[in-house]
Write a protein that holds these residues in place. Sequence first.
Motif, PDB file in Angstrom:
ATOM      1  N   PRO A 190      49.546  36.302  30.850  1.00 22.00           N
ATOM      2  CA  PRO A 190      49.587  37.685  31.325  1.00 22.00           C
ATOM      3  C   PRO A 190      48.370  38.488  30.888  1.00 22.00           C
ATOM      4  CG  PRO A 190      51.726  37.032  30.457  1.00 22.00           C
ATOM      5  CD  PRO A 190      50.760  35.945  30.096  1.00 22.00           C
ATOM      6  N   GLU A 191      47.877  38.223  29.664  1.00 16.12           N
ATOM      7  CA  GLU A 191      46.714  38.970  29.175  1.00 16.12           C
ATOM      8  C   GLU A 191      45.475  38.665  30.001  1.00 16.12           C
ATOM      9  OE1 GLU A 191      49.728  38.831  25.984  1.00 16.12           O
ATOM     10  OE2 GLU A 191      48.852  37.303  27.280  1.00 16.12           O
ATOM     11  N   ALA A 192      45.298  37.396  30.373  1.00 12.91           N
ATOM     12  CA  ALA A 192      44.153  37.036  31.210  1.00 12.91           C
ATOM     13  C   ALA A 192      44.255  37.706  32.569  1.00 12.91           C
ATOM     14  CB  ALA A 192      44.075  35.515  31.361  1.00 12.91           C
ATOM     15  N   LEU A 193      45.446  37.702  33.148  1.00 14.87           N
ATOM     16  CA  LEU A 193      45.654  38.368  34.426  1.00 14.87           C
ATOM     17  C   LEU A 193      45.354  39.862  34.319  1.00 14.87           C
ATOM     18  CD1 LEU A 193      48.956  36.589  35.503  1.00 14.87           C
ATOM     19  CD2 LEU A 193      46.807  36.517  36.764  1.00 14.87           C
ATOM     20  N   ALA A 194      45.792  40.474  33.231  1.00 12.53           N
ATOM     21  CA  ALA A 194      45.568  41.914  33.059  1.00 12.53           C
ATOM     22  C   ALA A 194      44.089  42.228  32.916  1.00 12.53           C
ATOM     23  CB  ALA A 194      46.352  42.415  31.847  1.00 12.53           C
ATOM     24  N   ARG A 195      43.349  41.392  32.178  1.00 15.70           N
ATOM     25  CA  ARG A 195      41.905  41.634  32.030  1.00 15.70           C
ATOM     26  C   ARG A 195      41.201  41.577  33.380  1.00 15.70           C
ATOM     27  NH1 ARG A 195      42.378  37.975  27.790  1.00 15.70           N
ATOM     28  NH2 ARG A 195      41.256  36.356  28.947  1.00 15.70           N
ATOM     29  N   LEU A 196      41.533  40.570  34.159  1.00 15.78           N
ATOM     30  CA  LEU A 196      40.892  40.423  35.464  1.00 15.78           C
ATOM     31  C   LEU A 196      41.294  41.559  36.402  1.00 15.78           C
ATOM     32  CD1 LEU A 196      41.202  36.560  35.986  1.00 15.78           C
ATOM     33  CD2 LEU A 196      39.185  37.842  35.279  1.00 15.78           C
ATOM     34  N   ALA A 197      42.565  41.947  36.369  1.00 20.86           N
ATOM     35  CA  ALA A 197      43.031  43.030  37.240  1.00 20.86           C
ATOM     36  C   ALA A 197      42.393  44.354  36.862  1.00 20.86           C
ATOM     37  CB  ALA A 197      44.553  43.135  37.171  1.00 20.86           C
ATOM     38  N   ALA A 198      42.247  44.607  35.560  1.00 20.14           N
ATOM     39  CA  ALA A 198      41.657  45.874  35.115  1.00 20.14           C
ATOM     40  C   ALA A 198      40.188  45.972  35.511  1.00 20.14           C
ATOM     41  CB  ALA A 198      41.815  46.022  33.605  1.00 20.14           C
ATOM     42  N   GLY A 199      39.498  44.834  35.540  1.00 17.55           N
ATOM     43  CA  GLY A 199      38.071  44.849  35.849  1.00 17.55           C
ATOM     44  C   GLY A 199      37.757  44.662  37.323  1.00 17.55           C
ATOM     45  N   ALA A 200      38.779  44.480  38.152  1.00 14.07           N
ATOM     46  CA  ALA A 200      38.549  44.200  39.564  1.00 14.07           C
ATOM     47  C   ALA A 200      38.212  45.468  40.345  1.00 14.07           C
ATOM     48  CB  ALA A 200      39.785  43.536  40.176  1.00 14.07           C
ATOM     49  N   ASP A 201      37.432  45.308  41.382  1.00 10.12           N
ATOM     50  CA  ASP A 201      37.109  46.394  42.303  1.00 10.12           C
ATOM     51  C   ASP A 201      38.174  46.415  43.400  1.00 10.12           C
ATOM     52  OD1 ASP A 201      36.129  48.086  44.257  1.00 10.12           O
ATOM     53  OD2 ASP A 201      34.084  47.307  44.190  1.00 10.12           O
ATOM     54  N   PRO A 202      38.967  47.482  43.490  1.00  6.11           N
ATOM     55  CA  PRO A 202      40.051  47.513  44.490  1.00  6.11           C
ATOM     56  C   PRO A 202      39.571  47.392  45.926  1.00  6.11           C
ATOM     57  CG  PRO A 202      40.353  49.242  42.854  1.00  6.11           C
ATOM     58  CD  PRO A 202      38.983  48.680  42.624  1.00  6.11           C
ATOM     59  N   THR A 203      38.309  47.710  46.180  1.00  6.26           N
ATOM     60  CA  THR A 203      37.800  47.588  47.550  1.00  6.26           C
ATOM     61  C   THR A 203      37.421  46.154  47.900  1.00  6.26           C
ATOM     62  OG1 THR A 203      35.494  48.032  46.933  1.00  6.26           O
ATOM     63  CG2 THR A 203      36.886  49.933  47.405  1.00  6.26           C
ATOM     64  N   ILE A 204      37.320  45.303  46.891  1.00  4.04           N
ATOM     65  CA  ILE A 204      36.931  43.901  47.109  1.00  4.04           C
ATOM     66  C   ILE A 204      38.089  42.953  46.810  1.00  4.04           C
ATOM     67  CG2 ILE A 204      35.384  42.052  46.359  1.00  4.04           C
ATOM     68  CD1 ILE A 204      33.305  44.203  45.739  1.00  4.04           C
ATOM     69  N   ALA A 205      38.773  43.160  45.678  1.00  3.86           N
ATOM     70  CA  ALA A 205      39.868  42.279  45.251  1.00  3.86           C
ATOM     71  C   ALA A 205      41.151  42.690  45.968  1.00  3.86           C
ATOM     72  CB  ALA A 205      40.034  42.344  43.742  1.00  3.86           C
ATOM     73  N   LEU A 206      41.238  42.360  47.237  1.00  2.74           N
ATOM     74  CA  LEU A 206      42.362  42.798  48.050  1.00  2.74           C
ATOM     75  C   LEU A 206      43.605  41.935  47.786  1.00  2.74           C
ATOM     76  CD1 LEU A 206      40.483  43.365  51.426  1.00  2.74           C
ATOM     77  CD2 LEU A 206      40.971  45.035  49.622  1.00  2.74           C
ATOM     78  N   PRO A 207      44.793  42.527  47.876  1.00  5.16           N
ATOM     79  CA  PRO A 207      46.030  41.759  47.664  1.00  5.16           C
ATOM     80  C   PRO A 207      46.422  40.987  48.912  1.00  5.16           C
ATOM     81  CG  PRO A 207      46.555  44.050  48.071  1.00  5.16           C
ATOM     82  CD  PRO A 207      45.052  43.963  48.043  1.00  5.16           C
ATOM     83  N   ALA A 208      45.629  39.991  49.234  1.00  2.65           N
ATOM     84  CA  ALA A 208      45.869  39.145  50.408  1.00  2.65           C
ATOM     85  C   ALA A 208      45.943  37.699  49.939  1.00  2.65           C
ATOM     86  CB  ALA A 208      44.736  39.311  51.425  1.00  2.65           C
ATOM     87  N   PRO A 209      46.831  36.891  50.527  1.00  2.00           N
ATOM     88  CA  PRO A 209      47.011  35.517  50.039  1.00  2.00           C
ATOM     89  C   PRO A 209      45.763  34.662  50.237  1.00  2.00           C
ATOM     90  CG  PRO A 209      48.188  35.856  52.108  1.00  2.00           C
ATOM     91  CD  PRO A 209      47.720  37.200  51.661  1.00  2.00           C
ATOM     92  N   LEU A 210      45.489  33.845  49.231  1.00  2.00           N
ATOM     93  CA  LEU A 210      44.377  32.898  49.293  1.00  2.00           C
ATOM     94  C   LEU A 210      44.956  31.516  49.570  1.00  2.00           C
ATOM     95  CD1 LEU A 210      41.421  32.030  48.881  1.00  2.00           C
ATOM     96  CD2 LEU A 210      41.891  31.879  46.425  1.00  2.00           C
ATOM     97  N   TYR A 211      44.864  31.084  50.822  1.00  2.00           N
ATOM     98  CA  TYR A 211      45.345  29.771  51.225  1.00  2.00           C
ATOM     99  C   TYR A 211      44.153  28.841  51.401  1.00  2.00           C
ATOM    100  CZ  TYR A 211      49.729  32.182  52.428  1.00  2.00           C
ATOM    101  OH  TYR A 211      50.885  32.914  52.386  1.00  2.00           O
ATOM    102  N   LEU A 212      44.173  27.713  50.706  1.00  2.00           N
ATOM    103  CA  LEU A 212      43.075  26.759  50.800  1.00  2.00           C
ATOM    104  C   LEU A 212      43.382  25.606  51.744  1.00  2.00           C
ATOM    105  CD1 LEU A 212      41.907  26.599  47.067  1.00  2.00           C
ATOM    106  CD2 LEU A 212      41.038  28.027  48.931  1.00  2.00           C
ATOM    107  N   ARG A 213      44.609  25.536  52.237  1.00  2.00           N
ATOM    108  CA  ARG A 213      44.943  24.563  53.266  1.00  2.00           C
ATOM    109  C   ARG A 213      46.142  25.086  54.045  1.00  2.00           C
ATOM    110  NH1 ARG A 213      47.603  19.736  49.528  1.00  2.00           N
ATOM    111  NH2 ARG A 213      49.721  20.590  49.497  1.00  2.00           N
ATOM    112  N   ALA A 214      46.386  24.496  55.186  1.00  2.00           N
ATOM    113  CA  ALA A 214      47.483  24.939  56.036  1.00  2.00           C
ATOM    114  C   ALA A 214      48.819  24.635  55.367  1.00  2.00           C
ATOM    115  CB  ALA A 214      47.408  24.244  57.385  1.00  2.00           C
ATOM    116  N   PRO A 215      49.864  25.407  55.672  1.00  2.00           N
ATOM    117  CA  PRO A 215      51.175  25.148  55.075  1.00  2.00           C
ATOM    118  C   PRO A 215      51.743  23.809  55.536  1.00  2.00           C
ATOM    119  CG  PRO A 215      51.353  26.777  56.815  1.00  2.00           C
ATOM    120  CD  PRO A 215      49.888  26.551  56.587  1.00  2.00           C
TER     121      PRO A 215
END
Length: 233
Positions: A190-215
């Motif tokens: 959780p701490e690693a997630l919080a660090r990355l979330a706090a430092g993220a740019d909301p205009t770039i780090a969009l809450p959209a799923p990252l799919y690397l292959r088809a379901p």
Amino acid sequence: MRVLIVDTALGACTACVVEDGRRLGLRSELMTKGHQERLAGMVRDAVADAAKEAGGGFEAIDRIGVTVGPGSFTGLRVGLAFAQGLGAALDRPVVGVSTLDALAASVDQSGLVAAVIDARRGQVYARLFRDRVALGPAEALSLEAATDLILDAAAGATPALVGSGAAVLVDSFPERLGLADTEPLAAPSPEALARLAAGADPTIALPAPLYLRAPDATPPSRLPGQPRPIAAS
């Protein structure tokens, strides 16, 4: 900054409140399904614990961070929908955090770190980092291709593997990766997630799923009750 973390992408369901690196409230359970039934209550309890620890409730949340994948298709949808709904209700920004980036940030290790998630079907999701800097994009790779990529980047040094794919790669190629440092984490810290979330740019780090292959699942070819198509002769 007080950040609420929602993580349902991998082998855990986690809700955590972190303020300036200090954990104020945490609810986390290992699970691969059932996130939808548990998540809201866990968020409520984590925020309540944060209020007891440092004051304020949901109104004190400055930002919501949510894992966007790669990971479980169902888990991702649950976490993203919840985070975006809560963000809209609170009028707070919601930022997306890569599970691979967060796994790499969960280990205190310099040098080469390979974040690898077991993708089944003889594949892993992988991203490599050196001294916490990404060396390339996240990819879905065969076990052999991922091993080649890691060893080429290691250039004779001992790599560190973190994530559910760590044991999969070592077990598949023990003669090549037997000396690798492994951290088979079920989910990012959780701490690693919080660090990355706090430092993220909301205009770039969009809450959209990252799919690397088809379901794995595919939509039905016909509706219930609809006759089967006549095969061409």
